[in-house]
Design a protein around this motif. Structure first.
Motif, PDB file in Angstrom:
ATOM      1  N   SER A   1      -3.005  -6.063  -7.617  1.00  0.00           N
ATOM      2  CA  SER A   1      -1.613  -5.659  -7.786  1.00  0.00           C
ATOM      3  C   SER A   1      -0.907  -5.559  -6.440  1.00  0.00           C
ATOM      4  O   SER A   1      -1.537  -5.468  -5.401  1.00  0.00           O
ATOM      5  CB  SER A   1      -1.548  -4.324  -8.516  1.00  0.00           C
ATOM      6  N   SER A   2       0.379  -5.560  -6.478  1.00  0.00           N
ATOM      7  CA  SER A   2       1.151  -5.461  -5.237  1.00  0.00           C
ATOM      8  C   SER A   2       1.620  -4.021  -5.075  1.00  0.00           C
ATOM      9  O   SER A   2       2.748  -3.688  -5.365  1.00  0.00           O
ATOM     10  CB  SER A   2       2.349  -6.411  -5.284  1.00  0.00           C
ATOM     11  N   ARG A   3       0.732  -3.196  -4.658  1.00  0.00           N
ATOM     12  CA  ARG A   3       1.054  -1.781  -4.490  1.00  0.00           C
ATOM     13  C   ARG A   3       1.097  -1.454  -3.002  1.00  0.00           C
ATOM     14  O   ARG A   3       0.818  -2.289  -2.162  1.00  0.00           O
ATOM     15  CB  ARG A   3       0.000  -0.914  -5.177  1.00  0.00           C
ATOM     16  N   THR A   4       1.417  -0.238  -2.714  1.00  0.00           N
ATOM     17  CA  THR A   4       1.499   0.222  -1.333  1.00  0.00           C
ATOM     18  C   THR A   4       0.246  -0.158  -0.562  1.00  0.00           C
ATOM     19  O   THR A   4      -0.861  -0.071  -1.085  1.00  0.00           O
ATOM     20  CB  THR A   4       1.649   1.762  -1.316  1.00  0.00           C
ATOM     21  N   GLU A   5       0.422  -0.557   0.672  1.00  0.00           N
ATOM     22  CA  GLU A   5      -0.720  -0.877   1.530  1.00  0.00           C
ATOM     23  C   GLU A   5      -1.528   0.401   1.750  1.00  0.00           C
ATOM     24  O   GLU A   5      -1.019   1.377   2.279  1.00  0.00           O
ATOM     25  CB  GLU A   5      -0.218  -1.416   2.875  1.00  0.00           C
ATOM     26  N   LEU A   6      -2.769   0.388   1.308  1.00  0.00           N
ATOM     27  CA  LEU A   6      -3.617   1.568   1.431  1.00  0.00           C
ATOM     28  C   LEU A   6      -4.654   1.357   2.507  1.00  0.00           C
ATOM     29  O   LEU A   6      -5.256   0.294   2.601  1.00  0.00           O
ATOM     30  CB  LEU A   6      -4.322   1.852   0.104  1.00  0.00           C
ATOM     31  N   THR A   7      -4.830   2.382   3.299  1.00  0.00           N
ATOM     32  CA  THR A   7      -5.858   2.367   4.338  1.00  0.00           C
ATOM     33  C   THR A   7      -6.537   3.729   4.312  1.00  0.00           C
ATOM     34  O   THR A   7      -6.056   4.667   3.668  1.00  0.00           O
ATOM     35  CB  THR A   7      -5.238   2.138   5.737  1.00  0.00           C
ATOM     36  N   SER A   8      -7.626   3.847   5.054  1.00  0.00           N
ATOM     37  CA  SER A   8      -8.299   5.141   5.119  1.00  0.00           C
ATOM     38  C   SER A   8      -7.429   6.179   5.823  1.00  0.00           C
ATOM     39  O   SER A   8      -7.626   7.366   5.650  1.00  0.00           O
ATOM     40  CB  SER A   8      -9.660   5.006   5.805  1.00  0.00           C
ATOM     41  N   SER A   9      -6.429   5.731   6.587  1.00  0.00           N
ATOM     42  CA  SER A   9      -5.575   6.707   7.273  1.00  0.00           C
ATOM     43  C   SER A   9      -4.456   7.249   6.385  1.00  0.00           C
ATOM     44  O   SER A   9      -3.922   8.311   6.653  1.00  0.00           O
ATOM     45  CB  SER A   9      -4.986   6.112   8.553  1.00  0.00           C
ATOM     46  N   ASN A  10      -4.093   6.546   5.298  1.00  0.00           N
ATOM     47  CA  ASN A  10      -3.024   7.081   4.451  1.00  0.00           C
ATOM     48  C   ASN A  10      -3.459   7.393   3.010  1.00  0.00           C
ATOM     49  O   ASN A  10      -2.664   7.878   2.222  1.00  0.00           O
ATOM     50  CB  ASN A  10      -1.807   6.143   4.444  1.00  0.00           C
ATOM     51  N   ILE A  11      -4.698   7.149   2.680  1.00  0.00           N
ATOM     52  CA  ILE A  11      -5.165   7.355   1.309  1.00  0.00           C
ATOM     53  C   ILE A  11      -5.090   8.826   0.882  1.00  0.00           C
ATOM     54  O   ILE A  11      -4.750   9.120  -0.263  1.00  0.00           O
ATOM     55  CB  ILE A  11      -6.603   6.804   1.091  1.00  0.00           C
ATOM     56  N   LEU A  12      -5.375   9.754   1.775  1.00  0.00           N
ATOM     57  CA  LEU A  12      -5.408  11.166   1.388  1.00  0.00           C
ATOM     58  C   LEU A  12      -4.033  11.678   0.964  1.00  0.00           C
ATOM     59  O   LEU A  12      -3.941  12.635   0.198  1.00  0.00           O
ATOM     60  CB  LEU A  12      -5.998  12.024   2.504  1.00  0.00           C
ATOM     61  N   ALA A  13      -2.970  11.022   1.444  1.00  0.00           N
ATOM     62  CA  ALA A  13      -1.626  11.400   1.016  1.00  0.00           C
ATOM     63  C   ALA A  13      -1.340  10.910  -0.398  1.00  0.00           C
ATOM     64  O   ALA A  13      -0.379  11.351  -1.022  1.00  0.00           O
ATOM     65  CB  ALA A  13      -0.592  10.837   1.988  1.00  0.00           C
ATOM     66  N   GLN A  14      -2.171  10.018  -0.916  1.00  0.00           N
ATOM     67  CA  GLN A  14      -1.927   9.416  -2.223  1.00  0.00           C
ATOM     68  C   GLN A  14      -2.909   9.883  -3.292  1.00  0.00           C
ATOM     69  O   GLN A  14      -2.879   9.390  -4.414  1.00  0.00           O
ATOM     70  CB  GLN A  14      -1.992   7.892  -2.093  1.00  0.00           C
ATOM     71  N   VAL A  15      -3.791  10.785  -2.935  1.00  0.00           N
ATOM     72  CA  VAL A  15      -4.720  11.327  -3.923  1.00  0.00           C
ATOM     73  C   VAL A  15      -4.588  12.839  -3.960  1.00  0.00           C
ATOM     74  O   VAL A  15      -4.144  13.462  -2.998  1.00  0.00           O
ATOM     75  CB  VAL A  15      -6.196  10.936  -3.636  1.00  0.00           C
ATOM     76  N   GLU A  16      -4.973  13.395  -5.091  1.00  0.00           N
ATOM     77  CA  GLU A  16      -4.953  14.845  -5.246  1.00  0.00           C
ATOM     78  C   GLU A  16      -6.306  15.284  -5.782  1.00  0.00           C
ATOM     79  O   GLU A  16      -6.760  14.785  -6.815  1.00  0.00           O
ATOM     80  CB  GLU A  16      -3.849  15.237  -6.222  1.00  0.00           C
ATOM     81  N   LEU A  17      -6.960  16.182  -5.059  1.00  0.00           N
ATOM     82  CA  LEU A  17      -8.223  16.732  -5.526  1.00  0.00           C
ATOM     83  C   LEU A  17      -7.937  17.609  -6.736  1.00  0.00           C
ATOM     84  O   LEU A  17      -7.168  18.568  -6.653  1.00  0.00           O
ATOM     85  CB  LEU A  17      -8.907  17.539  -4.419  1.00  0.00           C
ATOM     86  N   GLU A  18      -8.522  17.247  -7.879  1.00  0.00           N
ATOM     87  CA  GLU A  18      -8.234  17.943  -9.131  1.00  0.00           C
ATOM     88  C   GLU A  18      -9.400  18.788  -9.639  1.00  0.00           C
ATOM     89  O   GLU A  18      -9.186  19.811 -10.263  1.00  0.00           O
ATOM     90  CB  GLU A  18      -7.851  16.929 -10.214  1.00  0.00           C
TER      91      GLU A  18
END
Length: 173
Positions: free
Chosen positions: A113-130
């Motif tokens: 898919s064409s989603r936001t460029e994800l890297t190990s430096s920005n992934i934590l801003a896109q996940v939530e520990l549930e």
């Protein structure tokens, strides 16, 4: 013939099945019994088939997470509170290796898919520990929701943490 280590493993496994069977049998025989407790550290917990569950503020994220704790009907296993406290202390130093594992899983899953460029430096801003499942001293299952912009997506990322090393596990709906 089985060696003593194998015998011990078989005994532990057999005991786990017996405990689960007995727990389910007791629920069937007494469906009105609510096995709940209020723990000074964990707050309100409910016992459900070999696991105590509730919610707890996770200090590193300052968010409320669901917690699942090893235990018996008699209470939470002794290792759970110190293990959780240790996870809170170590979480900031673990974040880089957690981010690498998460980004590898998510990038693989979303590669078409064409989603936001994800890297190990920005992934934590896109996940939530549930959710945090406390399995043993230094052994956890961490469940993250993936955020695509303003709302959290419907898939969940599961990461094992064993011996304080994150191991990618699964992405699911």
């Amino acid at each position: 013939s089985l060696d003593s280590h194998s015998h011990a493993s078989v005994r532990r496994l057999s005991q786990r099945y017996v405990n689960t069977f007995m727990s389910e049998l007791m629920k069937f025989l007494n469906p009105f019994k609510q096995n709940k407790t209020v723990d000074p550290f964990w707050g309100e917990l409910k016992f459900d088939g070999g696991t105590w569950n509730g919610s707890k503020r996770f200090a590193p994220s300052e968010a409320e997470v669901s917690v699942y704790l090893a235990g018996t009907e008699n209470g939470v296993s002794d290792f759970c509170t110190p293990a959780f406290t240790e996870l809170e202390k170590r979480y900031s130093e673990l974040q880089e290796s957690i981010a690498i594992e998460l980004s590898n899983m998510v990038i693989t899953q979303l590669s078409k898919s064409s989603r936001t460029e994800l890297t190990s430096s920005n992934i934590l801003a896109q996940v939530e520990l549930e959710q945090i499942w406390v399995k043993g001293a230094g052994e956890f299952e961490l469940f993250y929701g993936f955020n695509e912009g303003s709302e959290f997506d419907t898939f969940e990322i599961t990461l094992f943490l064993k011996g304080w090393k994150p191991l990618a596990h699964s992405i699911g709906d």
